[in-house]
Design a protein around this motif. Sequence first.
Motif, mmCIF file in Angstrom:
data_model
loop_
_atom_site.group_PDB
_atom_site.id
_atom_site.type_symbol
_atom_site.label_atom_id
_atom_site.label_comp_id
_atom_site.label_asym_id
_atom_site.label_seq_id
_atom_site.Cartn_x
_atom_site.Cartn_y
_atom_site.Cartn_z
ATOM 1 N N SER A 101 45.719 50.253 40.607
ATOM 2 C CA SER A 101 44.636 49.454 41.119
ATOM 3 C C SER A 101 44.534 48.136 40.451
ATOM 4 C CB SER A 101 43.323 50.293 41.426
ATOM 5 O OG SER A 101 43.051 50.737 39.934
ATOM 6 N N GLY A 102 44.660 48.084 39.243
ATOM 7 C CA GLY A 102 44.639 47.052 38.494
ATOM 8 C C GLY A 102 43.167 46.261 38.418
ATOM 9 N N VAL A 103 42.792 45.830 37.221
ATOM 10 C CA VAL A 103 41.596 45.173 36.936
ATOM 11 C C VAL A 103 41.468 43.926 37.756
ATOM 12 C CG1 VAL A 103 39.908 44.118 35.266
ATOM 13 C CG2 VAL A 103 40.762 46.557 35.189
ATOM 14 N N TRP A 108 52.556 47.388 41.679
ATOM 15 C CA TRP A 108 53.337 48.494 41.456
ATOM 16 C C TRP A 108 53.597 48.479 39.860
ATOM 17 C CZ3 TRP A 108 54.249 52.833 44.111
ATOM 18 C CH2 TRP A 108 54.138 52.943 45.658
ATOM 19 N N LEU A 109 53.479 49.648 39.404
ATOM 20 C CA LEU A 109 53.667 49.916 37.788
ATOM 21 C C LEU A 109 54.878 50.608 37.664
ATOM 22 C CD1 LEU A 109 51.259 49.645 34.985
ATOM 23 C CD2 LEU A 109 52.729 51.777 35.031
ATOM 24 N N GLY A 110 55.886 50.474 36.886
ATOM 25 C CA GLY A 110 56.900 51.340 36.485
ATOM 26 C C GLY A 110 56.813 51.614 35.043
ATOM 27 N N LEU A 111 56.191 52.609 34.682
ATOM 28 C CA LEU A 111 55.953 53.283 33.175
ATOM 29 C C LEU A 111 57.262 53.983 32.656
ATOM 30 C CD1 LEU A 111 54.241 53.638 30.803
ATOM 31 C CD2 LEU A 111 53.335 55.748 31.850
ATOM 32 N N HIS A 112 57.756 53.437 31.625
ATOM 33 C CA HIS A 112 58.889 53.751 30.806
ATOM 34 C C HIS A 112 58.618 54.271 29.433
ATOM 35 C CE1 HIS A 112 60.284 51.171 33.726
ATOM 36 N NE2 HIS A 112 61.394 51.630 34.220
ATOM 37 N N GLU A 113 59.610 54.932 29.052
ATOM 38 C CA GLU A 113 59.590 55.535 27.659
ATOM 39 C C GLU A 113 60.700 55.226 26.905
ATOM 40 O OE1 GLU A 113 57.988 59.386 26.653
ATOM 41 O OE2 GLU A 113 55.796 58.898 27.382
ATOM 42 N N ALA A 114 60.774 54.928 25.565
ATOM 43 C CA ALA A 114 62.112 55.092 24.745
ATOM 44 C C ALA A 114 61.631 55.103 23.078
ATOM 45 C CB ALA A 114 62.569 53.614 24.675
ATOM 46 N N VAL A 115 62.737 56.036 22.519
ATOM 47 C CA VAL A 115 62.625 56.270 21.248
ATOM 48 C C VAL A 115 63.285 55.229 20.653
ATOM 49 C CG1 VAL A 115 63.410 57.887 19.572
ATOM 50 C CG2 VAL A 115 62.315 58.743 21.806
ATOM 51 N N VAL A 116 62.700 54.649 19.624
ATOM 52 C CA VAL A 116 63.331 53.408 18.977
ATOM 53 C C VAL A 116 63.113 53.598 17.417
ATOM 54 C CG1 VAL A 116 63.586 50.915 18.654
ATOM 55 C CG2 VAL A 116 62.839 51.999 20.828
ATOM 56 N N THR A 117 64.201 53.692 16.598
ATOM 57 C CA THR A 117 64.116 54.051 15.250
ATOM 58 C C THR A 117 64.240 52.668 14.287
ATOM 59 O OG1 THR A 117 66.505 54.516 15.340
ATOM 60 C CG2 THR A 117 64.791 56.407 15.642
ATOM 61 N N ARG A 152 44.654 52.469 30.503
ATOM 62 C CA ARG A 152 43.931 53.841 30.698
ATOM 63 C C ARG A 152 44.274 54.394 32.013
ATOM 64 N NH1 ARG A 152 38.889 51.841 30.472
ATOM 65 N NH2 ARG A 152 39.034 51.800 28.261
ATOM 66 N N GLU A 153 44.134 53.799 32.924
ATOM 67 C CA GLU A 153 44.746 54.389 34.336
ATOM 68 C C GLU A 153 46.176 54.932 34.195
ATOM 69 O OE1 GLU A 153 45.397 53.164 38.813
ATOM 70 O OE2 GLU A 153 44.447 51.592 37.794
ATOM 71 N N ALA A 154 47.085 54.034 33.542
ATOM 72 C CA ALA A 154 48.593 54.505 33.580
ATOM 73 C C ALA A 154 48.383 55.859 32.566
ATOM 74 C CB ALA A 154 49.284 53.514 32.759
ATOM 75 N N TYR A 155 47.636 55.690 31.191
ATOM 76 C CA TYR A 155 47.667 56.836 30.560
ATOM 77 C C TYR A 155 47.302 58.144 31.275
ATOM 78 C CZ TYR A 155 46.319 60.239 27.011
ATOM 79 O OH TYR A 155 46.059 61.281 25.968
ATOM 80 N N ASP A 156 46.363 58.067 32.226
ATOM 81 C CA ASP A 156 45.697 59.260 32.824
ATOM 82 C C ASP A 156 46.707 59.900 33.781
ATOM 83 O OD1 ASP A 156 43.405 58.994 31.579
ATOM 84 O OD2 ASP A 156 42.196 57.983 33.082
#
Length: 176
Positions: A101-103, A108-117, A152-156
């Motif tokens: 929804s965006g403030v 459109w939001l693409g949420l990604h993750e990565a492990v980075v050392t 916060r919306e993405a986290y939920d």
Amino acid sequence: MGELVERVGEQDRVLAVVDRAEAIREGRLHRVATIVRRDSDGRILVHRRPGHASRFPGQLNWMLGGAVGVGESYEAAAARELAEELGVRAAPRLMLKFLCSGVISPYWLGLHEAVVTTPARPDAREVAGHHWVTEPELANLVRREDFVPDAREAYDRHRAAGATPPLHDGVWGWSV
């Protein structure tokens, strides 16, 4: 003309190429790619946005990211943003995509993750400070008033989708 993005529709299909500022101003859908950086213990990097940032100055965020460029994939944009903002490289894994929804404006939001050392080399124009947190610590942080509302919306949504792997305990030692 400023930064160009693809204006997309309700199904995330490209309709036109537009100026990002115009898309935001007119509430036109476009694409944003974000990435959550984890360490080898599963902790999540949380950062504070600089006080001079045009959007959400001084606020906390668990995602790094920005607009997806014309012809760019969500994954490529997430990897680029991680390199630009933290100076590290990784292959992001798409966790979920949703219409945010965006403030300021919807997107459109693409949420990604990565492990980075490798150690971060934050760009001071993007990151004022950062610290590693555990999942329980993040759950408390996202409810704070100074946490970016879109994050916060993405986290939920991330939690509701069950996309979060189990994490180990850590210590929140950064003054926020």
